[in-house]
Design an enzyme around this catalytic site. Sequence first.
Site: not given
Ligand code: CTP
Length: 407
Positions: A213, A282, A292, A310-312, A332, A346, A350
């Site tokens: 991104n 995500d 390739k 995973p959501d860190i 953030f 959020k 979270k």
């Molecule tokens: N984050 C994370 N790991 C992920 C996704 C998000 O640690 N896999 C953390 C980001 O670093 C940020 C927060 O979660 O601090 C929110 O990230 P954001 O991308 O805005 O939110 P998402 O959880 O991805 O939700 P959405 O895509 O629905 O906005």
Amino acid sequence: MSTLAGKHIVLGLSGGIAAFKSAELCRALVKAGVTVQVVMTQAAEHFMTAVTMQALSGRPVYTSQWDPREANNMAHINLSREADAIVVAPASADFMSKLLHGGADELLSLMCLARPLDKVPLIVAPAMNREMWNNPATQRNVALLKADGIHVLDVGQGDQACGETGDGRMLEADEILEELEAFFTPKVLASKAVLVTAGPTYEAIDPVRGITNLSSGKMGFAIARAARMAGAEVTLVAGPVHLSTPRGVTRIDVQSARQMLEQVQAHVTRAHVFVATAAVADWRPDTQAEQKIKKDGSGATPALQFVENPDILATVAQSPRALSGQLFCVGFAAESHDLLVHAKAKRIRKQVPLLVGNIGPATFGQDDNALVLVDADGVLELPHASKQKLAMQLIGQIAFRILNRVG
Ligand code: CTP
């Protein structure tokens, strides 16, 4: 705005070839809003002229304790009383030895000796040949100068004017400037360890392609820098970005979300603050092709399947240290619309005490931003400013919350 703005610094030059860097340092200080009074030893005048330093500082340079321009003929007293700090750069081996023994046979050392110890800090930037630097006499002097409360900066490493290579180079002007900014920053995070994630992640599809991104990492790097300036020990886990590592920060480079999680988990165990600024992908392709993926000419597209990463932040926020309040987690939210609504939701989702919202498309890659801080008590807007300034403000807010256990 720099923490140095409005300060008055006496910049002392002793004799060393690194004096050419002091010209640049002088210029950078003036640009940062500092008034600079240059004082040079006789030896320094062999390397740099007083005319050059006068032109750059915009003030007459002092080179002698007998300078008749001072009405009371006490330049060593007058100059040191006005200063917010005395910075000696370059500080030669001889000059450091003189400082240590209270030598005062020329204006610069006399002024250092005459400075009020409780009001005027003395900062020295050593510069010398590697053998001189490594000599036990110099190392002993450095240790004793530090014990005397003198702030001795590190030396750089690399090619030296004498043709040798090693430790002892004076830091570059921008590095000294950074050290001075840090010196004057209130140490609101002293003895705290801060872990920051920054930048995008990169999820490989095959050896040459992937999804990522537009995050530049600038906000996260600014936060790491601000935390270090505030006295924290900072670890920065960065996705693929083109940014230089803030001085004094330990940086770990990663590519994917899973690598980021692994490094975060390895380092979060001793952190007091975790700031998740990374724009973590995500989803990732469920398989990564070893070779390739080729077009076969039929117009058929690859059938990509994705799995969730995973959501860190959420993972860390559920760790026992976070739940017990030993680790303060900051999330953030980069949104494209309805910032406040999404940021509030959020924060709850979270389960973090503080969530910082910003408009993603407006800020990615830019040097400035605007933030909205959401915690259990409400909302605080940090208006449009440079990312560096916002980072300093955010660090202040985090420190306040840790001290007062708000949120
Ligand atoms: N984050 C994370 N790991 C992920 C996704 C998000 O640690 N896999 C953390 C980001 O670093 C940020 C927060 O979660 O601090 C929110 O990230 P954001 O991308 O805005 O939110 P998402 O959880 O991805 O939700 P959405 O895509 O629905 O906005």
